[in-house]
Motif scaffolding. Structure first.
Motif, PDB file in Angstrom:
ATOM      1  N   LEU A 159       0.814  -1.212   0.000  1.00 31.30           N
ATOM      2  CA  LEU A 159       0.000   0.000   0.000  1.00 31.30           C
ATOM      3  C   LEU A 159       0.851   1.267   0.000  1.00 31.30           C
ATOM      4  CD1 LEU A 159      -2.997   0.878   0.123  1.00 31.30           C
ATOM      5  CD2 LEU A 159      -2.781   0.967   2.608  1.00 31.30           C
ATOM      6  N   GLY A 160       2.120   1.164   0.410  1.00 31.14           N
ATOM      7  CA  GLY A 160       2.927   2.362   0.676  1.00 31.14           C
ATOM      8  C   GLY A 160       3.320   3.195  -0.520  1.00 31.14           C
ATOM      9  N   ALA A 161       3.488   2.581  -1.699  1.00 30.66           N
ATOM     10  CA  ALA A 161       3.920   3.319  -2.890  1.00 30.66           C
ATOM     11  C   ALA A 161       3.587   2.493  -4.129  1.00 30.66           C
ATOM     12  CB  ALA A 161       5.420   3.599  -2.844  1.00 30.66           C
ATOM     13  N   MET A 162       3.633   3.136  -5.289  1.00 30.96           N
ATOM     14  CA  MET A 162       3.345   2.440  -6.539  1.00 30.96           C
ATOM     15  C   MET A 162       4.462   1.457  -6.884  1.00 30.96           C
ATOM     16  SD  MET A 162       2.428   4.145 -10.255  1.00 30.96           S
ATOM     17  CE  MET A 162       1.086   5.138  -9.621  1.00 30.96           C
ATOM     18  N   GLU A 163       4.070   0.292  -7.350  1.00 38.35           N
ATOM     19  CA  GLU A 163       5.057  -0.697  -7.783  1.00 38.35           C
ATOM     20  C   GLU A 163       5.540  -0.348  -9.187  1.00 38.35           C
ATOM     21  OE1 GLU A 163       3.328  -4.672  -7.598  1.00 38.35           O
ATOM     22  OE2 GLU A 163       2.035  -3.973  -5.970  1.00 38.35           O
ATOM     23  N   VAL A 164       6.833  -0.570  -9.430  1.00 39.82           N
ATOM     24  CA  VAL A 164       7.377  -0.478 -10.789  1.00 39.82           C
ATOM     25  C   VAL A 164       8.095  -1.785 -11.097  1.00 39.82           C
ATOM     26  CG1 VAL A 164       7.587   2.038 -10.866  1.00 39.82           C
ATOM     27  CG2 VAL A 164       9.467   0.688  -9.927  1.00 39.82           C
ATOM     28  N   THR A 165       8.408  -1.999 -12.382  1.00 39.28           N
ATOM     29  CA  THR A 165       8.950  -3.314 -12.757  1.00 39.28           C
ATOM     30  C   THR A 165      10.297  -3.242 -13.476  1.00 39.28           C
ATOM     31  OG1 THR A 165       7.545  -3.250 -14.747  1.00 39.28           O
ATOM     32  CG2 THR A 165       6.667  -4.406 -12.831  1.00 39.28           C
ATOM     33  N   SER A 166      10.962  -2.066 -13.413  1.00 42.57           N
ATOM     34  CA  SER A 166      12.316  -1.976 -13.971  1.00 42.57           C
ATOM     35  C   SER A 166      13.081  -0.857 -13.271  1.00 42.57           C
ATOM     36  CB  SER A 166      12.268  -1.712 -15.483  1.00 42.57           C
ATOM     37  OG  SER A 166      11.884  -0.368 -15.731  1.00 42.57           O
ATOM     38  N   LYS A 167      14.416  -0.872 -13.417  1.00 45.66           N
ATOM     39  CA  LYS A 167      15.258   0.167 -12.786  1.00 45.66           C
ATOM     40  C   LYS A 167      14.944   1.547 -13.354  1.00 45.66           C
ATOM     41  CE  LYS A 167      19.020  -3.179 -12.390  1.00 45.66           C
ATOM     42  NZ  LYS A 167      20.342  -3.556 -12.904  1.00 45.66           N
ATOM     43  N   GLY A 168      14.821   1.639 -14.678  1.00 42.04           N
ATOM     44  CA  GLY A 168      14.518   2.928 -15.306  1.00 42.04           C
ATOM     45  C   GLY A 168      13.199   3.498 -14.805  1.00 42.04           C
ATOM     46  N   ASP A 169      12.204   2.620 -14.649  1.00 40.61           N
ATOM     47  CA  ASP A 169      10.891   3.062 -14.164  1.00 40.61           C
ATOM     48  C   ASP A 169      10.963   3.560 -12.730  1.00 40.61           C
ATOM     49  OD1 ASP A 169       9.842   2.444 -16.590  1.00 40.61           O
ATOM     50  OD2 ASP A 169       8.726   0.671 -15.950  1.00 40.61           O
ATOM     51  N   PHE A 170      11.854   2.990 -11.938  1.00 41.72           N
ATOM     52  CA  PHE A 170      12.047   3.428 -10.542  1.00 41.72           C
ATOM     53  C   PHE A 170      12.430   4.914 -10.512  1.00 41.72           C
ATOM     54  CE2 PHE A 170      14.962   4.354  -7.054  1.00 41.72           C
ATOM     55  CZ  PHE A 170      14.237   3.931  -5.943  1.00 41.72           C
ATOM     56  N   LYS A 188      11.669   1.188  -0.672  1.00 40.35           N
ATOM     57  CA  LYS A 188      11.335   0.027   0.173  1.00 40.35           C
ATOM     58  C   LYS A 188      10.533  -1.016  -0.612  1.00 40.35           C
ATOM     59  CE  LYS A 188       8.781  -0.921   4.469  1.00 40.35           C
ATOM     60  NZ  LYS A 188       7.934  -0.286   5.498  1.00 40.35           N
ATOM     61  N   ILE A 189       9.581  -0.547  -1.414  1.00 37.86           N
ATOM     62  CA  ILE A 189       8.697  -1.467  -2.127  1.00 37.86           C
ATOM     63  C   ILE A 189       9.319  -1.977  -3.432  1.00 37.86           C
ATOM     64  CG2 ILE A 189       6.530  -1.420  -3.480  1.00 37.86           C
ATOM     65  CD1 ILE A 189       5.369   0.099  -0.995  1.00 37.86           C
ATOM     66  N   ASN A 190      10.216  -1.186  -4.026  1.00 35.42           N
ATOM     67  CA  ASN A 190      10.720  -1.538  -5.361  1.00 35.42           C
ATOM     68  C   ASN A 190      12.205  -1.887  -5.425  1.00 35.42           C
ATOM     69  OD1 ASN A 190       8.273  -1.041  -7.088  1.00 35.42           O
ATOM     70  ND2 ASN A 190       8.447   0.988  -6.146  1.00 35.42           N
ATOM     71  N   LYS A 191      12.878  -1.982  -4.260  1.00 31.48           N
ATOM     72  CA  LYS A 191      14.331  -2.236  -4.303  1.00 31.48           C
ATOM     73  C   LYS A 191      14.667  -3.570  -4.959  1.00 31.48           C
ATOM     74  CE  LYS A 191      14.252  -3.731   0.559  1.00 31.48           C
ATOM     75  NZ  LYS A 191      14.671  -3.363   1.917  1.00 31.48           N
ATOM     76  N   GLY A 192      13.684  -4.486  -4.983  1.00 36.56           N
ATOM     77  CA  GLY A 192      13.919  -5.799  -5.593  1.00 36.56           C
ATOM     78  C   GLY A 192      14.273  -5.738  -7.061  1.00 36.56           C
ATOM     79  N   VAL A 193      13.823  -4.678  -7.775  1.00 36.76           N
ATOM     80  CA  VAL A 193      14.102  -4.594  -9.216  1.00 36.76           C
ATOM     81  C   VAL A 193      15.597  -4.398  -9.486  1.00 36.76           C
ATOM     82  CG1 VAL A 193      11.803  -3.674  -9.773  1.00 36.76           C
ATOM     83  CG2 VAL A 193      13.696  -2.088  -9.398  1.00 36.76           C
ATOM     84  N   PHE A 194      16.367  -3.966  -8.448  1.00 38.48           N
ATOM     85  CA  PHE A 194      17.811  -3.767  -8.633  1.00 38.48           C
ATOM     86  C   PHE A 194      18.596  -5.064  -8.439  1.00 38.48           C
ATOM     87  CE2 PHE A 194      16.241   0.473  -7.871  1.00 38.48           C
ATOM     88  CZ  PHE A 194      17.000   1.262  -8.728  1.00 38.48           C
ATOM     89  N   SER A 195      17.968  -6.067  -7.810  1.00 33.29           N
ATOM     90  CA  SER A 195      18.688  -7.322  -7.553  1.00 33.29           C
ATOM     91  C   SER A 195      18.227  -8.463  -8.454  1.00 33.29           C
ATOM     92  CB  SER A 195      18.524  -7.736  -6.085  1.00 33.29           C
ATOM     93  OG  SER A 195      17.154  -7.805  -5.731  1.00 33.29           O
ATOM     94  N   ARG A 196      16.974  -8.409  -8.906  1.00 34.93           N
ATOM     95  CA  ARG A 196      16.495  -9.487  -9.795  1.00 34.93           C
ATOM     96  C   ARG A 196      15.438  -8.922 -10.740  1.00 34.93           C
ATOM     97  NH1 ARG A 196      14.387  -9.839  -4.850  1.00 34.93           N
ATOM     98  NH2 ARG A 196      12.102  -9.930  -4.651  1.00 34.93           N
ATOM     99  N   PRO A 197      15.480  -9.319 -12.008  1.00 34.77           N
ATOM    100  CA  PRO A 197      14.496  -8.805 -12.962  1.00 34.77           C
ATOM    101  C   PRO A 197      13.094  -9.337 -12.666  1.00 34.77           C
ATOM    102  CG  PRO A 197      15.887 -10.470 -13.998  1.00 34.77           C
ATOM    103  CD  PRO A 197      16.467 -10.216 -12.640  1.00 34.77           C
ATOM    104  N   VAL A 198      12.094  -8.520 -12.915  1.00 35.74           N
ATOM    105  CA  VAL A 198      10.700  -8.948 -12.752  1.00 35.74           C
ATOM    106  C   VAL A 198      10.338  -9.848 -13.935  1.00 35.74           C
ATOM    107  CG1 VAL A 198       8.292  -8.120 -12.700  1.00 35.74           C
ATOM    108  CG2 VAL A 198      10.095  -6.824 -11.529  1.00 35.74           C
ATOM    109  N   PRO A 199       9.692 -11.000 -13.683  1.00 37.24           N
ATOM    110  CA  PRO A 199       9.300 -11.872 -14.798  1.00 37.24           C
ATOM    111  C   PRO A 199       8.511 -11.099 -15.851  1.00 37.24           C
ATOM    112  CG  PRO A 199       8.887 -12.969 -12.697  1.00 37.24           C
ATOM    113  CD  PRO A 199       9.305 -11.564 -12.371  1.00 37.24           C
TER     114      PRO A 199
END
Length: 491
Positions: free
Chosen positions: A210-221, A275-286
């Motif tokens: 709920l905290g912020a919008m999700e993005v699915t790539s580093k550029g989008d972040f 906090k919500i999107n840091k995962g895109v920097f360590s692994r690509p979103v399917p």
């Protein structure tokens, strides 16, 4: 399923019932939000306000709507439109009554600021309508929702002065204001009892966080962080207008405090995005779960130019006609109302064109028309016949409002579970545009003002070239881990 029902505007069952209740809810939110302008003179005399204080109330009326649309969008995605719209209608009746009972400027200012929340109601219905209508009818349905609901502001302008006169006396305006609060409170109950978030058997997809919008790539972040800045900039601009450099309500120390608060809030929001999107920097979103945030960014820019200019132009057009053609205020108001009346058909028309001819091509044509329309408005002067100036305003209005319909024909096709958040951000950009355009208007003449809007429409046209037409399907994950594919265009 609901999507297979015939699209029949005279029906009040199934998906059509949801559409009608949605635009009615939106209509009421706009009637409450804009109940001040038509009664402005009576309020000024009754409370003994100065012109500067009246301007302050008008600014406060829109100030809270920018962050509110983001917050309400998130809550809608999380808790569902039925609960959020009902609660909003009920909750916002309270500041409406508070304003009707206000005895001084401070009480009126607090109530008016709080009423900015009801301007966020629009984004709730965008998500609700998208749950009930298939992609090939979605633009038309969203256009009807937006266009007919938007007319609430015009309805307030026509009806509330009459209501105030009927009650009579110097307190007539209080009864008129309170009546809009009673309508809002009553419809809250009607909406809650008669609406469901989805058709029977359909899943309501919710965001994971709920905290912020999700993005699915580093550029989008980074693009998301960049697109947040204008919203804080617009709120800073509102503070500036209330400072010594503007109407002189706040001292410099208070202004600095507000600027510091806004900067702190941006940093906090940036931390939530990380906090919500840091995962895109360590692994690509399917690939199946990716969406392109640039689609959202383009729609933000277009709504800045369309709805932003509509809010600004509606507030200045009566004065423009009055000064340019030396009309009486009443005649100028009636002439200018032609611009608002176009909403009833233009916004649904923009959505329908999107359904029939594609989202991107429709947006390109309407945005080009928008630029030409405002360039034409910049040419209007006292040498023109009044009827020709009105015709130019109505042509311009068609492209503005059809463009709004086409923008929100596209918003629900990006990522279903985040439709509320995307609609909230795009909707907020409309308010950002209004703040920017009205600030520019206070510094330049009318023709330059129209040329500036035309220029931003050209920028919108250029950004549109990088937008991709929504196609195929989008994937959403069910609670049990299975995946549902949702059609967004003909294959």
């Amino acid at each position: 399923m609901s999507g297979q029902e015939k699209f029949n505007l005279l029906s009040f069952s199934g998906k059509m019932k949801i559409l009608h209740l949605s635009w009615m809810a939106f209509f009421i939110t706009f009637m409450v939000w804009f109940n001040f302008a038509p009664l402005l003179q009576a309020v000024k005399e009754s409370l003994g306000l100065t012109s500067a204080e009246i301007k302050t109330l008008l600014i406060l009326n829109v100030a809270f709507t920018i962050p509110a649309r983001i917050i309400i969008g998130m809550l809608t995605d999380k808790y569902g439109p039925r609960l959020v719209y009902s609660a909003l209608l009920l909750l916002c009746s309270i500041p409406c009554f508070a304003f009707a009972l206000a005895d001084n400027f401070v009480q009126a200012a607090i109530a008016r600021f709080a009423l900015g929340l009801i301007g966020a109601g629009f984004v709730v219905g965008i998500r609700l309508v998208s749950e009930w209508f298939p992609h090939n009818e979605l633009g038309t349905a969203e256009g009807i929702y937006g266009g007919w609901g938007n007319f609430g502001s015009a309805a307030a302008a026509f009806s509330l002065p009459t209501v105030a006169v009927l009650f009579g006396g110097e307190n007539g305006w209080r009864y008129a204001m309170a009546l809009t609060g009673i309508i809002s409170m009553a419809f809250s109950w009607v909406f809650y009892r008669n609406v469901t978030d989805t058709p029977k058997g359909s899943t309501y997809f919710k965001p994971q966080n709920l905290g912020a919008m999700e993005v699915t790539s580093k550029g989008d972040f980074f693009l998301l962080l960049l697109m947040k800045i204008p919203m804080y900039g617009a709120m800073a601009l509102l503070v500036w207008k209330l400072s010594g450099a503007g109407i002189g309500l706040f001292q410099d120390s208070v202004v600095f405090g507000f600027y510091t608060l806004l900067f702190g809030l941006y940093l906090y929001e940036a931390s939530q995005v990380w906090k919500i999107n840091k995962g895109v920097f360590s692994r690509p979103v399917p690939k199946i779960h990716r969406y392109q945030f640039k689609q959202v960014a383009v729609l933000n820019v277009l709504y800045f130019a369309t709805f932003g200019s509509e809010l600004a132009v509606v507030s200045m057009l009566p004065l423009f006609f009055s000064e340019t053609f030396e009309l009486t205020p009443v005649v100028a108001g009636m002439v200018a109302s032609a611009y608002a009346f176009m909403n009833l058909m233009s916004r649904p028309g923009g959505g329908w064109l999107s359904d029939k001819f594609g989202r991107k091509s429709t947006l390109l044509i309407l945005t080009a028309g928008l630029a030409v329309g405002y360039f034409l408005m910049g040419q209007v002067n006292s040498q023109w016949p009044v009827w020709l100036a009105v015709a130019a305003a109505m042509v311009c209005s068609f492209f503005v409002q059809s463009g709004e319909g086409a923008v929100f024909a596209t918003v629900p096709l990006i990522k279903r579970r985040m439709t509320g958040q995307i609609a909230g951000m795009t909707g907020a950009y409309g308010n950002v545009g209004a703040v920017c355009y009205l600030t520019i208007l206070s510094m330049v003449d009318y023709s330059t003002f129209f040329y500036v809007i035309a220029g931003t429409a050209v920028i919108g046209f250029v950004t549109l070239l990088v937008m991709e037409e929504p196609k195929g399907q989008i994937a959403e994950v069910n609670d049990d881990g299975s995946i549902t594919m949702i059609d967004v265009a003909k294959n």
